[in-house]
Motif scaffolding. Structure first.
Motif, mmCIF file in Angstrom:
data_model
loop_
_atom_site.group_PDB
_atom_site.id
_atom_site.type_symbol
_atom_site.label_atom_id
_atom_site.label_comp_id
_atom_site.label_asym_id
_atom_site.label_seq_id
_atom_site.Cartn_x
_atom_site.Cartn_y
_atom_site.Cartn_z
ATOM 1 N N TYR A 148 0.877 -1.308 -0.114
ATOM 2 C CA TYR A 148 -0.104 -0.044 0.028
ATOM 3 C C TYR A 148 0.655 1.208 0.025
ATOM 4 O O TYR A 148 1.970 1.156 0.756
ATOM 5 C CB TYR A 148 -0.760 -0.075 1.140
ATOM 6 N N VAL A 149 0.472 2.086 -0.859
ATOM 7 C CA VAL A 149 1.174 3.844 -0.691
ATOM 8 C C VAL A 149 0.073 4.541 -0.531
ATOM 9 O O VAL A 149 -1.177 4.709 -1.158
ATOM 10 C CB VAL A 149 1.748 3.895 -1.901
ATOM 11 N N PHE A 150 0.050 5.362 0.575
ATOM 12 C CA PHE A 150 -0.695 6.542 0.781
ATOM 13 C C PHE A 150 -0.353 7.648 1.104
ATOM 14 O O PHE A 150 0.802 7.967 1.797
ATOM 15 C CB PHE A 150 -2.032 5.995 1.964
ATOM 16 N N ASP A 151 -1.008 8.673 1.159
ATOM 17 C CA ASP A 151 -0.439 10.152 1.151
ATOM 18 C C ASP A 151 -0.295 10.485 2.493
ATOM 19 O O ASP A 151 -1.233 10.159 3.340
ATOM 20 C CB ASP A 151 -1.228 11.282 0.322
ATOM 21 N N SER A 152 0.673 11.239 2.998
ATOM 22 C CA SER A 152 0.916 11.752 4.261
ATOM 23 C C SER A 152 0.017 13.109 4.629
ATOM 24 O O SER A 152 -0.067 13.225 5.678
ATOM 25 C CB SER A 152 2.214 12.137 4.756
ATOM 26 N N ARG A 153 -0.570 13.671 3.635
ATOM 27 C CA ARG A 153 -1.649 14.644 3.989
ATOM 28 C C ARG A 153 -3.110 14.140 3.988
ATOM 29 O O ARG A 153 -3.779 14.319 5.022
ATOM 30 C CB ARG A 153 -1.410 16.010 2.977
ATOM 31 N N PHE A 157 -5.174 6.365 -0.158
ATOM 32 C CA PHE A 157 -4.532 5.329 -1.086
ATOM 33 C C PHE A 157 -4.218 5.847 -2.285
ATOM 34 O O PHE A 157 -5.161 6.166 -2.995
ATOM 35 C CB PHE A 157 -5.259 3.916 -0.791
ATOM 36 N N GLU A 158 -3.053 5.850 -2.714
ATOM 37 C CA GLU A 158 -2.655 6.046 -4.305
ATOM 38 C C GLU A 158 -2.606 5.062 -4.939
ATOM 39 O O GLU A 158 -2.679 4.918 -5.985
ATOM 40 C CB GLU A 158 -1.409 6.989 -4.097
ATOM 41 N N LEU A 159 -1.728 3.905 -4.378
ATOM 42 C CA LEU A 159 -1.392 2.742 -4.854
ATOM 43 C C LEU A 159 -1.781 1.544 -3.974
ATOM 44 O O LEU A 159 -1.152 1.625 -2.763
ATOM 45 C CB LEU A 159 0.073 2.606 -5.504
ATOM 46 N N GLN A 228 6.695 2.121 6.353
ATOM 47 C CA GLN A 228 7.701 3.355 6.551
ATOM 48 C C GLN A 228 7.148 4.528 5.847
ATOM 49 O O GLN A 228 6.155 4.554 5.236
ATOM 50 C CB GLN A 228 8.815 2.749 5.572
ATOM 51 N N TYR A 229 7.849 5.680 6.162
ATOM 52 C CA TYR A 229 7.557 7.004 5.674
ATOM 53 C C TYR A 229 8.608 7.497 4.765
ATOM 54 O O TYR A 229 9.869 7.521 5.010
ATOM 55 C CB TYR A 229 7.190 8.062 6.764
ATOM 56 N N PHE A 230 8.433 7.943 3.628
ATOM 57 C CA PHE A 230 9.221 8.486 2.671
ATOM 58 C C PHE A 230 9.107 10.041 2.335
ATOM 59 O O PHE A 230 8.346 10.514 1.309
ATOM 60 C CB PHE A 230 9.299 7.764 1.145
ATOM 61 N N PRO A 231 9.679 11.012 3.088
ATOM 62 C CA PRO A 231 9.553 12.397 2.941
ATOM 63 C C PRO A 231 9.960 12.811 1.750
ATOM 64 O O PRO A 231 9.287 13.720 1.132
ATOM 65 C CB PRO A 231 10.156 12.847 4.280
ATOM 66 N N ASP A 232 11.083 12.410 1.128
ATOM 67 C CA ASP A 232 11.725 12.791 -0.009
ATOM 68 C C ASP A 232 11.330 12.053 -1.247
ATOM 69 O O ASP A 232 11.484 12.471 -2.539
ATOM 70 C CB ASP A 232 13.376 12.667 -0.027
ATOM 71 N N VAL A 233 10.284 11.266 -1.215
ATOM 72 C CA VAL A 233 9.387 10.786 -2.306
ATOM 73 C C VAL A 233 8.051 11.162 -2.402
ATOM 74 O O VAL A 233 7.187 10.340 -2.632
ATOM 75 C CB VAL A 233 9.659 9.172 -2.631
ATOM 76 N N GLY A 234 7.874 12.265 -2.409
ATOM 77 C CA GLY A 234 6.574 12.864 -2.312
ATOM 78 C C GLY A 234 5.729 13.049 -1.186
ATOM 79 O O GLY A 234 4.451 13.056 -1.005
ATOM 80 N N PHE A 238 4.753 3.923 2.607
ATOM 81 C CA PHE A 238 4.566 2.608 2.133
ATOM 82 C C PHE A 238 4.427 1.533 3.499
ATOM 83 O O PHE A 238 5.024 1.554 4.169
ATOM 84 C CB PHE A 238 5.773 2.346 1.441
ATOM 85 N N ALA A 239 3.358 0.760 3.194
ATOM 86 C CA ALA A 239 3.331 -0.455 4.107
ATOM 87 C C ALA A 239 3.174 -1.781 3.157
ATOM 88 O O ALA A 239 2.630 -1.863 2.254
ATOM 89 C CB ALA A 239 1.749 -0.236 4.650
ATOM 90 N N SER A 240 4.314 -2.539 3.891
ATOM 91 C CA SER A 240 4.146 -3.878 3.460
ATOM 92 C C SER A 240 3.484 -4.784 4.279
ATOM 93 O O SER A 240 3.826 -4.795 5.658
ATOM 94 C CB SER A 240 5.705 -4.517 3.289
ATOM 95 N N ILE A 241 2.667 -5.560 3.989
ATOM 96 C CA ILE A 241 1.583 -6.306 4.705
ATOM 97 C C ILE A 241 1.501 -7.724 4.338
ATOM 98 O O ILE A 241 1.296 -8.210 3.133
ATOM 99 C CB ILE A 241 0.079 -5.645 4.984
ATOM 100 N N THR A 242 1.333 -8.535 5.434
ATOM 101 C CA THR A 242 1.304 -10.055 5.178
ATOM 102 C C THR A 242 0.053 -10.448 5.813
ATOM 103 O O THR A 242 -0.041 -10.216 6.957
ATOM 104 C CB THR A 242 2.582 -10.679 5.863
ATOM 105 N N ASP A 243 -0.725 -11.374 4.896
ATOM 106 C CA ASP A 243 -1.890 -12.046 5.629
ATOM 107 C C ASP A 243 -1.436 -13.182 6.630
ATOM 108 O O ASP A 243 -0.731 -14.044 6.068
ATOM 109 C CB ASP A 243 -2.818 -12.296 4.628
ATOM 110 N N GLU A 244 -1.973 -12.961 7.656
ATOM 111 C CA GLU A 244 -1.379 -14.078 8.661
ATOM 112 C C GLU A 244 -2.521 -15.004 9.341
ATOM 113 O O GLU A 244 -2.322 -15.797 10.162
ATOM 114 C CB GLU A 244 -1.318 -13.237 10.034
ATOM 115 N N THR A 245 -3.352 -15.179 8.125
ATOM 116 C CA THR A 245 -4.624 -16.103 8.548
ATOM 117 C C THR A 245 -3.823 -17.534 8.461
ATOM 118 O O THR A 245 -4.292 -18.332 9.510
ATOM 119 C CB THR A 245 -5.604 -16.146 7.354
ATOM 120 N N GLU A 246 -3.009 -17.857 7.613
ATOM 121 C CA GLU A 246 -2.588 -19.211 7.481
ATOM 122 C C GLU A 246 -1.549 -19.499 8.651
ATOM 123 O O GLU A 246 -1.664 -20.478 9.273
ATOM 124 C CB GLU A 246 -1.936 -19.597 6.220
#
Length: 450
Positions: A148-153, A157-159, A228-234, A238-246
């Motif tokens: 997931y990518v989402f705006d800090s303002r 969600f953007e992507l 994570q937060y990327f102030p220099d890239v707009g 960025f969130a990397s997420i794992t489905d923990e169901t299994e």
């Protein structure tokens, strides 16, 4: 460039670190646009450009590079080339011109090629970055991990990659109207903003936590998050997420298995304790031998259970496990017959011990103590007054004359009483002079696996 210099050939090539001995053209001119190709660098003027940065040969290029067959085949006379470098100084490729006649003014040719090199290098680096970004984008999009990518303002969600979209059930258009707290029912807007504040202030580089995500249909699933937060890239998160169901389900299964193993281990120890006490009481004179034999029978049953992952057990395998010492007699003096049947793991231990006692008795006093005696073991499902049952018969013939014992030993107790108390099994043990007969009739639902 070819027109400016009035030369026949001009090309830009790219060097791939994965194939350092080759070059690939990304643009090629031969009196007009021509197809790209790959060629070997060894013994070519391009190899010198790659190592030296620049080369210019006004005439007789084939004499300088006699092993470059391509130069001879096309009839090249002159060559000028310049390395293309990235902003950090890496050689990305080269730009070069060739002609089928000598250069009239080599210095002018070199200057013009050099003039074009800066623009060509910038474009080559842009193409390489675009290609890499495109590859990374495809990898992230196809990844089973959710991204997931989402705006800090706005925090919208953007992507969101395909794995996340499919798991959530939302389209990308729908997700662009949502925020992280719309997917995380455990967080309000205020809770989430306060939670990510350390990232925004640069106090931490990454936040790792576990929560739940809510799908479009309202169902939820557990996830582990790396944010994570990327102030220099707009200024984006960025969130990397794992489905923990299994994983959660696997942990629950492992917990159940451990609890079941603990329960079964206690049961086994209790059975061994009973075997030890009763063997000592009934057979003090050969206590060790009797106890070892019974524990071996118990172990044989457990081997079958382990092979079946402590699930239902093939009945024939269980029976044969208790006849290990008589394997050479199976199919000859010992017959085993019955339909394919699987019994419950809870019943396997009881039947295994009973069969062990029958086999031991047959070897000591019964049909298997002679060279001609036989044992027939058969089972089937039958209907009786109480309902559907499993019927198992043990029939001995051809052995010594059978005499009923004066007292009931522990083996008889194991056969007659143990199965009855555990599974409501009716046992009919007959000391027929012609041969011992034993019949077990157990309620189907208590012993047979579905």
């Amino acid at each position: 460039m070819a027109k400016a210099l009035n030369v026949r050939w001009a090309f830009v090539c790219h060097f791939d670190p994965a194939t350092p001995h080759q070059a690939s053209t990304v643009a090629f001119w031969d009196r007009g646009p021509a197809e790209n190709f790959v060629y070997e660098l060894l013994n070519t003027p391009c190899a010198d450009v790659a190592s030296q940065g620049v080369c210019c040969y006004a005439d007789d290029i084939t004499k300088l590079y006699p092993f470059d067959e391509m130069l001879a085949e096309i009839g090249a006379k002159s060559y000028a080339g310049t390395a293309l470098r990235s902003l950090d100084g890496r050689v990305l490729g080269l730009v070069a011109v060739m002609d089928d006649k000598p250069f009239s003014d080599p210095e002018i040719v070199s200057e013009i090629v050099e003039l074009f090199s800066a623009r060509a290098a910038a474009e080559l680096e842009r193409l390489a970055s675009a290609s890499l970004n495109e590859r990374l984008g495809k990898i992230v999009e196809a990844s089973v991990s959710e991204a997931y990518v989402f705006d800090s303002r706005s925090f919208r969600f953007e992507l969101v990659n395909r794995g996340a979209r499919e798991n959530l059930g939302f389209t990308m258009e729908e997700l662009r109207e949502l925020t992280p707290w719309d997917l995380k029912p455990e967080y309000s807007k205020e809770d989430f903003l306060a939670f990510v504040e350390p990232l925004l202030r640069g106090e931490v580089e990454v936040l790792r936590f576990e929560t739940v995500h809510m799908r479009k249909d309202g169902s939820t699933y557990p996830v582990s998050v790396q944010l994570q937060y990327f102030p220099d890239v707009g200024g984006v998160f960025f969130a990397s997420i794992t489905d923990e169901t299994e994983r959660r389900a696997r942990e629950e299964r492992e917990k159940l298995i451990l609890n079941e193993m603990n329960h079964r281990a206690k049961n086994v120890l209790a059975v061994v304790q009973v075997l030890a006490r009763q063997t000592a009481k009934q057979n003090p004179e050969d206590y060790v031998a009797q106890l070892e034999a019974r524990i071996a029978g118990l172990s044989a049953s457990h081997n079958v259970l382990v092979q079946s992952s402590w699930q239902d057990v093939p009945f024939e395998e269980l029976i044969r496990s208790q006849l290990g010492h008589f394997a050479h007699l199976l199919g000859n003096r010992i017959t085993v017959s019955g339909p394919p049947t699987r019994i419950k793991a809870t019943a396997a231990q009881g039947f295994g011990l009973a069969l062990h006692e029958l086999a031991t008795n047959a070897a000591k006093y019964g049909a298997l103590s002679t060279k001609s005696g036989c044992v027939a073991i058969a089972w089937d499902e039958v209907d009786v007054a109480e309902g559907r049952c499993l019927k198992l018969t043990w029939t001995e013939t051809g052995g010594p004359e059978v005499v009923a014992p004066s007292r009931t030993g522990f083996g008889s107790y194991m056969i007659e009483k143990s199965l009855a108390s555990q599974f409501g099994c009716k046992v009919d043990l007959k000391f027929d002079p012609k041969g011992l007969q034993c019949q077990f009739v157990a309620p189907r639902e208590r012993v047979i696996s579905e």
